[in-house]
Structure formats: structure tokens, C-alpha cells
Design an enzyme around this catalytic site. Structure first.
Site, PDB file in Angstrom:
ATOM      1  N   HIS A   1       7.512   1.329 -10.539  1.00 45.16           N
ATOM      2  CA  HIS A   1       6.323   0.970  -9.777  1.00 45.16           C
ATOM      3  C   HIS A   1       5.089   1.320 -10.579  1.00 45.16           C
ATOM      4  CE1 HIS A   1       7.765   4.975  -8.612  1.00 45.16           C
ATOM      5  NE2 HIS A   1       6.510   5.330  -8.439  1.00 45.16           N
ATOM      6  N   MET A   2       4.094   0.461 -10.473  1.00 43.43           N
ATOM      7  CA  MET A   2       2.781   0.726 -11.031  1.00 43.43           C
ATOM      8  C   MET A   2       1.879   1.140  -9.889  1.00 43.43           C
ATOM      9  SD  MET A   2       2.561   0.265 -14.261  1.00 43.43           S
ATOM     10  CE  MET A   2       3.352  -0.561 -15.626  1.00 43.43           C
ATOM     11  N   HIS A   3       1.204   2.266 -10.042  1.00 42.05           N
ATOM     12  CA  HIS A   3       0.173   2.663  -9.089  1.00 42.05           C
ATOM     13  C   HIS A   3      -1.130   1.987  -9.524  1.00 42.05           C
ATOM     14  CE1 HIS A   3       2.342   6.333  -7.454  1.00 42.05           C
ATOM     15  NE2 HIS A   3       2.954   6.227  -8.629  1.00 42.05           N
TER      16      HIS A   3
ATOM     17  N   GLU B   1       8.990  10.158  -8.398  1.00 43.45           N
ATOM     18  CA  GLU B   1       9.705  10.487  -7.154  1.00 43.45           C
ATOM     19  C   GLU B   1      10.683   9.390  -6.769  1.00 43.45           C
ATOM     20  OE1 GLU B   1       6.897  11.294  -3.995  1.00 43.45           O
ATOM     21  OE2 GLU B   1       5.608  12.353  -5.400  1.00 43.45           O
ATOM     22  N   VAL B   2      10.268   8.144  -6.951  1.00 41.59           N
ATOM     23  CA  VAL B   2      11.090   7.015  -6.511  1.00 41.59           C
ATOM     24  C   VAL B   2      11.641   6.302  -7.753  1.00 41.59           C
ATOM     25  CG1 VAL B   2      11.151   4.885  -5.184  1.00 41.59           C
ATOM     26  CG2 VAL B   2       9.654   6.752  -4.453  1.00 41.59           C
TER      27      VAL B   2
ATOM     28  N   ARG C   1       0.832  -1.208   0.000  1.00 42.63           N
ATOM     29  CA  ARG C   1       0.000   0.000   0.000  1.00 42.63           C
ATOM     30  C   ARG C   1       0.863   1.254   0.000  1.00 42.63           C
ATOM     31  NH1 ARG C   1      -5.241  -1.560  -0.001  1.00 42.63           N
ATOM     32  NH2 ARG C   1      -5.527  -3.651   0.837  1.00 42.63           N
TER      33      ARG C   1
ATOM     34  N   ASN D   1       4.697   6.459 -13.465  1.00 42.17           N
ATOM     35  CA  ASN D   1       5.376   7.726 -13.759  1.00 42.17           C
ATOM     36  C   ASN D   1       6.849   7.444 -14.052  1.00 42.17           C
ATOM     37  OD1 ASN D   1       3.049   9.313 -13.146  1.00 42.17           O
ATOM     38  ND2 ASN D   1       3.478   9.041 -10.969  1.00 42.17           N
TER      39      ASN D   1
HETATM   40  P1  DGP Z   1       5.949   8.352  -7.998  1.00 42.76           P
HETATM   41  O1  DGP Z   1       5.655   9.809  -7.875  1.00 42.76           O
HETATM   42  O2  DGP Z   1       5.223   7.741  -9.185  1.00 42.76           O
HETATM   43  O3  DGP Z   1       7.431   8.044  -7.995  1.00 42.76           O
HETATM   44  O4  DGP Z   1       5.289   7.663  -6.717  1.00 42.76           O
HETATM   45  C1  DGP Z   1       5.983   7.325  -5.570  1.00 42.76           C
HETATM   46  C2  DGP Z   1       4.945   6.879  -4.558  1.00 42.76           C
HETATM   47  O5  DGP Z   1       5.637   6.242  -3.491  1.00 42.76           O
HETATM   48  C3  DGP Z   1       4.128   7.998  -3.946  1.00 42.76           C
HETATM   49  O6  DGP Z   1       2.748   7.779  -4.262  1.00 42.76           O
HETATM   50  C4  DGP Z   1       4.351   7.884  -2.447  1.00 42.76           C
HETATM   51  C5  DGP Z   1       4.950   6.521  -2.288  1.00 42.76           C
HETATM   52  N1  DGP Z   1       5.930   6.380  -1.235  1.00 42.76           N
HETATM   53  C6  DGP Z   1       7.002   7.179  -1.000  1.00 42.76           C
HETATM   54  N2  DGP Z   1       7.717   6.711   0.031  1.00 42.76           N
HETATM   55  C7  DGP Z   1       7.081   5.585   0.454  1.00 42.76           C
HETATM   56  C8  DGP Z   1       7.342   4.640   1.485  1.00 42.76           C
HETATM   57  O7  DGP Z   1       8.315   4.730   2.243  1.00 42.76           O
HETATM   58  N3  DGP Z   1       6.464   3.610   1.615  1.00 42.76           N
HETATM   59  C9  DGP Z   1       5.366   3.475   0.805  1.00 42.76           C
HETATM   60  N4  DGP Z   1       4.559   2.430   1.020  1.00 42.76           N
HETATM   61  N5  DGP Z   1       5.095   4.346  -0.188  1.00 42.76           N
HETATM   62  C10 DGP Z   1       5.948   5.387  -0.343  1.00 42.76           C
END
Ligand code: DGP
Length: 127
Positions: A110-112, A105-106, A34, A97
């Protein structure tokens, strides 16, 4: 080097068990958990365990087994969370993204998987 992978990113730390996560599903090649900052009632991230930065990186270099597992894991998350059309929540959106324009951001693919409400337009209009 478009595909340079930073193994200090937060999802790499989650995969190494260095920080906790709320796991929805784990498979041989993927982890689904999640989102910490959910944008919808259901907001699950699906990541490959391999060191891929973006979707195009994964598509270019992942094995057939990794690609099949990733695709099926996303589908299984949609099923498990009740998001499949006709199952209850009546639909979902899958987004990935990439890079600066995509506001990634990361830097680990990853797929949302988002659902549980009407999600609105696909992209925001520029201000
Ligand atoms: P993006 O902007 O597409 O790179 O989305 C990164 C997502 O990662 C953002 O929706 C928030 C989530 N996220 C950031 N840090 C953490 C974390 O430590 N744990 C979890 N579960 N999600 C995180």
C-alpha cells in the site's frame, strides 16, 4: 520466501468485500480508500488488487499494466483530493512501509498518500 503472501491480511479482506472501506477510486488493477486511522487531514491508501506484499515484490512481479495503473491511480488520488502543489493543499507525501524496519503493519502493498497539513520530517529520529 521473501514474497509469501498471506491472503488473510486486512486489505485482502477489503478487496474481497468482507469488510467495508471508504473508497476514493477503483480501477482495473487498484483500489484507493481512506485510512481508518488518518495521520493527516488527507490520508488515502492505494493498493494493487494483486497479491503483492511490498513495493519491491510488486516491482519484480507485477505486469506492465498493473504498474502503469498503480502509478496513475496514485497520481489521480493526488489530483482528486486537491493535494497537487498549486491545487489547494499545496503538496503531499507518498510513503510505502515494508517489513519490520519499515514498521509495515499490513502485509499487502500500500502507498500512503498524505497531505492537508505540513507533514514534518520524513522520518522520526531514533529515541
Ligand atoms: P502500514 O503501517 O504502512 O502497514 O499501514 C497500515 C495502515 O492501514 C495504517 O495506517 C492503518 C490502516 N488500516 C489498518 N486497518 C485498516 C482497515 O481495516 N481499514 C482501513 N481503511 N485502514 C486500515
Amino acid at each position: 520466501m521473501p514474497y509469501a503472501y498471506d491472503d488473510q491480511n486486512i486489505f485482502a479482506k477489503i478487496l474481497r468485500g468482507e469488510i467495508p472501506n471508504d473508497t476514493v477510486l477503483e480501477t482495473a488493477h487498484c483500489l484507493a480508500f481512506r485510512d481508518l486511522y488518518p495521520q493527516a487531514p488527507v490520508h488515502v491508501l492505494v493498493i494493487p488488487k494483486g497479491p503483492y506484499v511490498t513495493y519491491d515484490h510488486f516491482a519484480a512481479e507485477a505486469s506492465a499494466a498493473e504498474i502503469a495503473d498503480f502509478t496513475r491511480t496514485i497520481g489521480e488520488v493526488c489530483r482528486m483530493t486537491g493535494l497537487r502543489p498549486g491545487d489547494g493543499e499545496d503538496g503531499y507525501r507518498v510513503i510505502s512501509n515494508a517489513g519490520e524496519a519499515g514498521l509495515q503493519e499490513v502485509p499487502h502493498l500500500h502507498m500512503h498518500v498524505l497531505g492537508g497539513r505540513v507533514l514534518g520530517p520524513l522520518v522520526a529520529k531514533p529515541a
